[in-house]
Write a protein that holds these residues in place. Structure first.
Motif, PDB file in Angstrom:
ATOM      1  N   VAL A   1      28.613  40.576 -53.772  1.00  0.00           N
ATOM      2  CA  VAL A   1      29.579  39.563 -52.817  1.00  0.00           C
ATOM      3  C   VAL A   1      29.021  38.089 -54.584  1.00  0.00           C
ATOM      4  CG1 VAL A   1      30.699  37.612 -51.744  1.00  0.00           C
ATOM      5  CG2 VAL A   1      30.457  40.199 -50.906  1.00  0.00           C
ATOM      6  N   GLN A   2      29.630  37.189 -54.648  1.00  0.00           N
ATOM      7  CA  GLN A   2      29.307  35.808 -55.645  1.00  0.00           C
ATOM      8  C   GLN A   2      30.130  35.049 -55.080  1.00  0.00           C
ATOM      9  OE1 GLN A   2      29.958  37.218 -59.426  1.00  0.00           O
ATOM     10  NE2 GLN A   2      27.246  37.249 -60.093  1.00  0.00           N
ATOM     11  N   LEU A   3      29.461  33.931 -54.473  1.00  0.00           N
ATOM     12  CA  LEU A   3      30.925  32.960 -54.118  1.00  0.00           C
ATOM     13  C   LEU A   3      30.006  31.794 -54.782  1.00  0.00           C
ATOM     14  CD1 LEU A   3      29.008  33.161 -49.988  1.00  0.00           C
ATOM     15  CD2 LEU A   3      31.210  33.793 -51.083  1.00  0.00           C
ATOM     16  N   VAL A   4      30.975  30.283 -54.975  1.00  0.00           N
ATOM     17  CA  VAL A   4      31.107  29.558 -56.032  1.00  0.00           C
ATOM     18  C   VAL A   4      31.908  28.443 -55.647  1.00  0.00           C
ATOM     19  CG1 VAL A   4      31.506  28.892 -57.720  1.00  0.00           C
ATOM     20  CG2 VAL A   4      31.409  31.297 -57.844  1.00  0.00           C
TER      21      VAL A   4
ATOM     22  N   SER B   1      35.656  23.878 -51.198  1.00  0.00           N
ATOM     23  CA  SER B   1      35.457  25.014 -50.512  1.00  0.00           C
ATOM     24  C   SER B   1      34.444  26.725 -51.844  1.00  0.00           C
ATOM     25  CB  SER B   1      36.846  24.680 -51.956  1.00  0.00           C
ATOM     26  OG  SER B   1      37.963  24.099 -52.048  1.00  0.00           O
ATOM     27  N   CYS B   2      34.907  27.556 -51.234  1.00  0.00           N
ATOM     28  CA  CYS B   2      34.200  28.696 -51.141  1.00  0.00           C
ATOM     29  C   CYS B   2      35.098  29.914 -51.838  1.00  0.00           C
ATOM     30  CB  CYS B   2      32.581  28.728 -50.091  1.00  0.00           C
ATOM     31  SG  CYS B   2      32.331  30.181 -50.755  1.00  0.00           S
ATOM     32  N   VAL B   3      34.989  29.636 -52.939  1.00  0.00           N
ATOM     33  CA  VAL B   3      35.606  30.882 -54.007  1.00  0.00           C
ATOM     34  C   VAL B   3      34.588  32.636 -54.102  1.00  0.00           C
ATOM     35  CG1 VAL B   3      37.160  32.196 -55.354  1.00  0.00           C
ATOM     36  CG2 VAL B   3      37.322  29.977 -54.569  1.00  0.00           C
ATOM     37  N   ALA B   4      35.233  33.791 -53.314  1.00  0.00           N
ATOM     38  CA  ALA B   4      34.681  34.617 -53.402  1.00  0.00           C
ATOM     39  C   ALA B   4      34.750  35.975 -54.117  1.00  0.00           C
ATOM     40  CB  ALA B   4      34.631  35.245 -51.422  1.00  0.00           C
ATOM     41  N   SER B   5      33.928  36.468 -54.529  1.00  0.00           N
ATOM     42  CA  SER B   5      34.258  37.576 -56.166  1.00  0.00           C
ATOM     43  C   SER B   5      34.894  38.557 -54.945  1.00  0.00           C
ATOM     44  CB  SER B   5      32.667  37.507 -55.924  1.00  0.00           C
ATOM     45  OG  SER B   5      31.752  38.099 -55.566  1.00  0.00           O
ATOM     46  N   VAL B   6      34.794  39.067 -53.498  1.00  0.00           N
ATOM     47  CA  VAL B   6      35.582  40.158 -52.821  1.00  0.00           C
ATOM     48  C   VAL B   6      36.668  38.700 -52.342  1.00  0.00           C
ATOM     49  CG1 VAL B   6      33.769  40.908 -53.398  1.00  0.00           C
ATOM     50  CG2 VAL B   6      33.945  40.170 -51.304  1.00  0.00           C
TER      51      VAL B   6
ATOM     52  N   LYS C   1      43.511  33.371 -51.080  1.00  0.00           N
ATOM     53  CA  LYS C   1      43.169  33.152 -52.241  1.00  0.00           C
ATOM     54  C   LYS C   1      41.640  33.553 -52.278  1.00  0.00           C
ATOM     55  CE  LYS C   1      46.035  29.091 -52.496  1.00  0.00           C
ATOM     56  NZ  LYS C   1      46.613  27.965 -52.367  1.00  0.00           N
ATOM     57  N   ASN C   2      41.235  34.554 -51.034  1.00  0.00           N
ATOM     58  CA  ASN C   2      39.709  34.389 -50.847  1.00  0.00           C
ATOM     59  C   ASN C   2      38.709  33.197 -51.275  1.00  0.00           C
ATOM     60  OD1 ASN C   2      40.408  37.538 -51.306  1.00  0.00           O
ATOM     61  ND2 ASN C   2      40.429  37.307 -53.543  1.00  0.00           N
ATOM     62  N   THR C   3      39.071  33.124 -50.411  1.00  0.00           N
ATOM     63  CA  THR C   3      38.557  30.975 -49.504  1.00  0.00           C
ATOM     64  C   THR C   3      38.571  30.602 -48.841  1.00  0.00           C
ATOM     65  OG1 THR C   3      39.245  30.161 -52.247  1.00  0.00           O
ATOM     66  CG2 THR C   3      38.721  28.176 -51.019  1.00  0.00           C
ATOM     67  N   LEU C   4      37.220  30.201 -48.858  1.00  0.00           N
ATOM     68  CA  LEU C   4      35.932  29.827 -47.167  1.00  0.00           C
ATOM     69  C   LEU C   4      36.712  28.352 -47.558  1.00  0.00           C
ATOM     70  CD1 LEU C   4      35.126  29.625 -44.613  1.00  0.00           C
ATOM     71  CD2 LEU C   4      32.802  30.074 -45.727  1.00  0.00           C
ATOM     72  N   TYR C   5      37.148  27.130 -46.087  1.00  0.00           N
ATOM     73  CA  TYR C   5      37.108  26.000 -46.962  1.00  0.00           C
ATOM     74  C   TYR C   5      35.790  24.721 -45.201  1.00  0.00           C
ATOM     75  CZ  TYR C   5      40.919  27.320 -49.640  1.00  0.00           C
ATOM     76  OH  TYR C   5      42.077  26.604 -50.452  1.00  0.00           O
ATOM     77  N   LEU C   6      35.739  24.372 -46.460  1.00  0.00           N
ATOM     78  CA  LEU C   6      35.426  23.429 -44.531  1.00  0.00           C
ATOM     79  C   LEU C   6      35.770  21.855 -44.738  1.00  0.00           C
ATOM     80  CD1 LEU C   6      33.250  22.823 -42.481  1.00  0.00           C
ATOM     81  CD2 LEU C   6      31.081  22.324 -43.747  1.00  0.00           C
TER      82      LEU C   6
ATOM     83  N   PHE D   1      23.273  36.079 -42.574  1.00  0.00           N
ATOM     84  CA  PHE D   1      24.009  36.417 -44.042  1.00  0.00           C
ATOM     85  C   PHE D   1      23.635  36.439 -44.864  1.00  0.00           C
ATOM     86  CE2 PHE D   1      27.600  33.456 -41.944  1.00  0.00           C
ATOM     87  CZ  PHE D   1      26.940  33.156 -40.917  1.00  0.00           C
ATOM     88  N   ASP D   2      24.183  37.265 -45.939  1.00  0.00           N
ATOM     89  CA  ASP D   2      23.605  38.503 -47.225  1.00  0.00           C
ATOM     90  C   ASP D   2      23.453  37.793 -48.358  1.00  0.00           C
ATOM     91  OD1 ASP D   2      25.203  40.855 -44.819  1.00  0.00           O
ATOM     92  OD2 ASP D   2      22.619  40.664 -45.397  1.00  0.00           O
ATOM     93  N   TYR D   3      24.443  36.819 -48.177  1.00  0.00           N
ATOM     94  CA  TYR D   3      24.907  36.590 -49.487  1.00  0.00           C
ATOM     95  C   TYR D   3      25.069  34.355 -49.697  1.00  0.00           C
ATOM     96  CZ  TYR D   3      25.985  41.206 -50.405  1.00  0.00           C
ATOM     97  OH  TYR D   3      25.499  42.481 -50.075  1.00  0.00           O
ATOM     98  N   TRP D   4      24.632  34.030 -50.297  1.00  0.00           N
ATOM     99  CA  TRP D   4      24.597  32.265 -50.372  1.00  0.00           C
ATOM    100  C   TRP D   4      25.337  32.193 -51.900  1.00  0.00           C
ATOM    101  CZ3 TRP D   4      23.297  30.004 -46.278  1.00  0.00           C
ATOM    102  CH2 TRP D   4      22.527  30.781 -45.440  1.00  0.00           C
ATOM    103  N   GLY D   5      25.838  31.206 -51.779  1.00  0.00           N
ATOM    104  CA  GLY D   5      26.377  30.053 -53.371  1.00  0.00           C
ATOM    105  C   GLY D   5      25.175  29.544 -53.732  1.00  0.00           C
ATOM    106  N   GLN D   6      25.745  28.387 -54.873  1.00  0.00           N
ATOM    107  CA  GLN D   6      24.861  27.945 -55.262  1.00  0.00           C
ATOM    108  C   GLN D   6      24.539  25.998 -54.719  1.00  0.00           C
ATOM    109  OE1 GLN D   6      22.651  28.946 -57.867  1.00  0.00           O
ATOM    110  NE2 GLN D   6      23.142  30.890 -57.195  1.00  0.00           N
ATOM    111  N   GLY D   7      25.686  26.179 -54.052  1.00  0.00           N
ATOM    112  CA  GLY D   7      25.290  24.538 -53.134  1.00  0.00           C
ATOM    113  C   GLY D   7      26.288  23.295 -54.187  1.00  0.00           C
TER     114      GLY D   7
END
Length: 124
Positions: free
Chosen positions: A2-5, A21-26, A75-80, A111-117
């Motif tokens: 899983v990629q997170l941006v 925002s955090c867009v996931a590849s899945v 949208k496969n997107t997480l928000y804060l 948690f197994d996957y992390w974004g770059q921040g």
């Protein structure tokens, strides 16, 4: 895999707001748990907010009532949403995803996957 941006960070004055925002590849509906963590200079990374596959949420005491976590599965997107920001909220904010149930616990081991921040800076 899983990629997170992440995106949406920036510099604001105390009392201001930002939305990360955090867009996931899945498909996000397939991810058991997603969350936001942050790390300030010289400090350990800490959990901020978490949301599970049922939409149940959990927050660190320091952000309750000010931050809101949400996700848009279409949208496969997480928000804060960050409101009433304080200088102590200054940190690098990371998006995270886990394949196991996290029971709304803000622990890195779930948690197994992390974004770059994305950097959030709050000035007084």
């Amino acid at each position: 895999q899983v990629q997170l941006v992440e995106s949406g960070g920036g510099s604001v004055q105390a009392g201001g707001s930002l939305r990360l925002s955090c867009v996931a590849s899945v498909y996000t509906y397939s991810i058991s748990c997603m969350g936001w963590f942050r790390q300030a200079p010289g400090k350990e990374r800490e959990g901020v907010a978490v949301i599970d596959s049922d939409g149940m949420t959990g927050y660190a005491d320091s952000v309750k009532g000010r931050f809101t976590i949400s996700k848009d599965n279409a949208k496969n997107t997480l928000y804060l949403q960050l409101n009433s920001l304080k200088p102590e909220d200054t940190a690098m904010y990371y998006c995270a995803a886990g394949t196991r149930a996290c029971h709304r616990r803000l622990l890195e081991r779930y948690f197994d996957y992390w974004g770059q921040g994305t950097q959030v800076t709050v000035s007084s």
